[in-house]
Design a protein around this motif. Sequence first.
Motif, PDB file in Angstrom:
ATOM      1  N   PRO A   1       9.359  10.955   1.494  1.00 43.12           N
ATOM      2  CA  PRO A   1      10.221   9.782   1.321  1.00 43.12           C
ATOM      3  C   PRO A   1      10.973   9.354   2.580  1.00 43.12           C
ATOM      4  N   LEU A   2      11.335  10.296   3.424  1.00 39.62           N
ATOM      5  CA  LEU A   2      12.065   9.913   4.627  1.00 39.62           C
ATOM      6  C   LEU A   2      11.168   9.133   5.584  1.00 39.62           C
ATOM      7  N   LEU A   3       9.943   9.612   5.797  1.00 36.38           N
ATOM      8  CA  LEU A   3       9.015   8.924   6.693  1.00 36.38           C
ATOM      9  C   LEU A   3       8.585   7.579   6.116  1.00 36.38           C
ATOM     10  N   GLN A   4       8.117   7.621   4.889  1.00 33.79           N
ATOM     11  CA  GLN A   4       7.595   6.402   4.302  1.00 33.79           C
ATOM     12  C   GLN A   4       8.713   5.434   3.893  1.00 33.79           C
ATOM     13  N   GLY A   5       9.914   5.940   3.726  1.00 34.15           N
ATOM     14  CA  GLY A   5      11.061   5.051   3.497  1.00 34.15           C
ATOM     15  C   GLY A   5      11.313   4.180   4.720  1.00 34.15           C
ATOM     16  N   TRP A   6      11.190   4.764   5.904  1.00 29.69           N
ATOM     17  CA  TRP A   6      11.345   3.995   7.140  1.00 29.69           C
ATOM     18  C   TRP A   6      10.229   2.955   7.266  1.00 29.69           C
ATOM     19  N   VAL A   7       9.006   3.333   6.899  1.00 30.08           N
ATOM     20  CA  VAL A   7       7.883   2.399   6.942  1.00 30.08           C
ATOM     21  C   VAL A   7       8.154   1.222   6.005  1.00 30.08           C
ATOM     22  N   MET A   8       8.625   1.513   4.805  1.00 31.22           N
ATOM     23  CA  MET A   8       8.935   0.455   3.833  1.00 31.22           C
ATOM     24  C   MET A   8      10.067  -0.436   4.343  1.00 31.22           C
ATOM     25  N   TYR A   9      11.100   0.172   4.906  1.00 30.81           N
ATOM     26  CA  TYR A   9      12.230  -0.607   5.418  1.00 30.81           C
ATOM     27  C   TYR A   9      11.779  -1.558   6.528  1.00 30.81           C
ATOM     28  N   VAL A  10      11.044  -1.028   7.500  1.00 30.88           N
ATOM     29  CA  VAL A  10      10.597  -1.849   8.628  1.00 30.88           C
ATOM     30  C   VAL A  10       9.671  -2.959   8.151  1.00 30.88           C
ATOM     31  N   SER A  11       8.714  -2.621   7.310  1.00 29.33           N
ATOM     32  CA  SER A  11       7.738  -3.631   6.888  1.00 29.33           C
ATOM     33  C   SER A  11       8.373  -4.697   6.017  1.00 29.33           C
TER      34      SER A  11
ATOM     35  N   ALA B   1      -5.307  13.845  -3.739  1.00 26.72           N
ATOM     36  CA  ALA B   1      -5.734  13.572  -2.363  1.00 26.72           C
ATOM     37  C   ALA B   1      -6.582  12.324  -2.156  1.00 26.72           C
ATOM     38  N   PRO B   2      -7.676  12.117  -2.851  1.00 24.12           N
ATOM     39  CA  PRO B   2      -8.544  10.994  -2.470  1.00 24.12           C
ATOM     40  C   PRO B   2      -7.858   9.628  -2.559  1.00 24.12           C
ATOM     41  N   LEU B   3      -7.189   9.352  -3.662  1.00 20.67           N
ATOM     42  CA  LEU B   3      -6.557   8.036  -3.815  1.00 20.67           C
ATOM     43  C   LEU B   3      -5.409   7.848  -2.829  1.00 20.67           C
ATOM     44  N   ASN B   4      -4.500   8.815  -2.744  1.00 16.88           N
ATOM     45  CA  ASN B   4      -3.364   8.688  -1.825  1.00 16.88           C
ATOM     46  C   ASN B   4      -3.816   8.625  -0.374  1.00 16.88           C
ATOM     47  N   TYR B   5      -4.822   9.405  -0.044  1.00 23.29           N
ATOM     48  CA  TYR B   5      -5.320   9.389   1.324  1.00 23.29           C
ATOM     49  C   TYR B   5      -5.902   8.020   1.671  1.00 23.29           C
ATOM     50  N   GLN B   6      -6.648   7.437   0.760  1.00 23.41           N
ATOM     51  CA  GLN B   6      -7.228   6.117   1.002  1.00 23.41           C
ATOM     52  C   GLN B   6      -6.150   5.043   1.117  1.00 23.41           C
ATOM     53  N   LEU B   7      -5.168   5.087   0.232  1.00 19.14           N
ATOM     54  CA  LEU B   7      -4.073   4.108   0.299  1.00 19.14           C
ATOM     55  C   LEU B   7      -3.268   4.278   1.580  1.00 19.14           C
ATOM     56  N   ASN B   8      -2.966   5.520   1.945  1.00 22.60           N
ATOM     57  CA  ASN B   8      -2.223   5.769   3.181  1.00 22.60           C
ATOM     58  C   ASN B   8      -3.028   5.382   4.413  1.00 22.60           C
TER      59      ASN B   8
ATOM     60  N   ALA C   1       2.083  10.485   7.670  1.00 20.67           N
ATOM     61  CA  ALA C   1       2.047  10.608   6.210  1.00 20.67           C
ATOM     62  C   ALA C   1       0.612  10.609   5.698  1.00 20.67           C
ATOM     63  N   THR C   2      -0.255   9.858   6.368  1.00 18.14           N
ATOM     64  CA  THR C   2      -1.670   9.839   5.982  1.00 18.14           C
ATOM     65  C   THR C   2      -2.304  11.203   6.192  1.00 18.14           C
ATOM     66  N   ILE C   3      -2.027  11.807   7.330  1.00 13.78           N
ATOM     67  CA  ILE C   3      -2.577  13.141   7.619  1.00 13.78           C
ATOM     68  C   ILE C   3      -2.067  14.153   6.594  1.00 13.78           C
TER      69      ILE C   3
ATOM     70  N   LEU D   1       0.817  -1.217   0.000  1.00 11.81           N
ATOM     71  CA  LEU D   1       0.000   0.000   0.000  1.00 11.81           C
ATOM     72  C   LEU D   1       0.850   1.265   0.000  1.00 11.81           C
ATOM     73  N   VAL D   2       1.940   1.260   0.749  1.00 15.46           N
ATOM     74  CA  VAL D   2       2.821   2.440   0.746  1.00 15.46           C
ATOM     75  C   VAL D   2       3.480   2.592  -0.626  1.00 15.46           C
ATOM     76  N   ALA D   3       3.879   1.485  -1.228  1.00 13.57           N
ATOM     77  CA  ALA D   3       4.502   1.547  -2.555  1.00 13.57           C
ATOM     78  C   ALA D   3       3.520   2.028  -3.618  1.00 13.57           C
ATOM     79  N   ALA D   4       2.229   1.815  -3.399  1.00 14.73           N
ATOM     80  CA  ALA D   4       1.214   2.241  -4.360  1.00 14.73           C
ATOM     81  C   ALA D   4       0.905   3.734  -4.274  1.00 14.73           C
ATOM     82  N   THR D   5       1.346   4.391  -3.205  1.00 14.93           N
ATOM     83  CA  THR D   5       1.099   5.832  -3.072  1.00 14.93           C
ATOM     84  C   THR D   5       2.164   6.610  -3.828  1.00 14.93           C
ATOM     85  N   SER D   6       2.010   7.917  -3.862  1.00 15.38           N
ATOM     86  CA  SER D   6       3.009   8.759  -4.537  1.00 15.38           C
ATOM     87  C   SER D   6       4.203   9.055  -3.633  1.00 15.38           C
ATOM     88  N   VAL D   7       4.230   8.542  -2.417  1.00 16.08           N
ATOM     89  CA  VAL D   7       5.317   8.721  -1.438  1.00 16.08           C
ATOM     90  C   VAL D   7       5.762  10.185  -1.396  1.00 16.08           C
ATOM     91  N   SER D   8       4.892  11.002  -0.843  1.00 21.59           N
ATOM     92  CA  SER D   8       5.178  12.433  -0.758  1.00 21.59           C
ATOM     93  C   SER D   8       6.218  12.756   0.317  1.00 21.59           C
TER      94      SER D   8
END
Length: 153
Positions: free
Chosen positions: A52-62, A122-129, A112-114, A43-50
């Motif tokens: 990258p530092l925050l969501q990069g950590w999420v991707m690494y951990v997951s 907004a709608p698609l990225n918000y839903q995926l996040n 990142a969701t907020i 799901l994080v990979a499907a977003t536009s990753v606005s």
Amino acid sequence: MASVGPSAASTQPTLPSGPAVFKTIPYAFMLPEILCGTWVWILVAATSVSLPLLQGWVMYVSLTSCLISLLLLLSYVLGFHRNSENWKVLDSLYHGATAILYMSAAVLQANATINSEFSSNAPLNYQLNSAASFFAFLTTFLYILHAFSIYYQ
């Protein structure tokens, strides 16, 4: 002469191997941990990753947790533990540490969701996040359950 009770070695619980892993608590939590963690990074990979530092950590951990949990699950299924008590300690430490890392990742994903609520797509990225945040917190809860179940077993 009074009969002597069972020896200490026979009263210790045995670690499951093979298909019994999927029927025994806390080891039955491993497959849902892997599946929910996989959903987080998909799901994080499907977003536009606005962010990258925050969501990069999420991707690494997951991704890292998913791969290590898969290796641990395969080790149990194939019986590599040979009923050693050291595996319980390893399992508890791994799941406890991963729960802490996943909690940090879940909080960052919620941030990142907020922030994605007001982005251009907004709608698609918000839903995926939002879905990624949900699965991140669910995965955190599963890792916590696993760690404490091992401890109290």
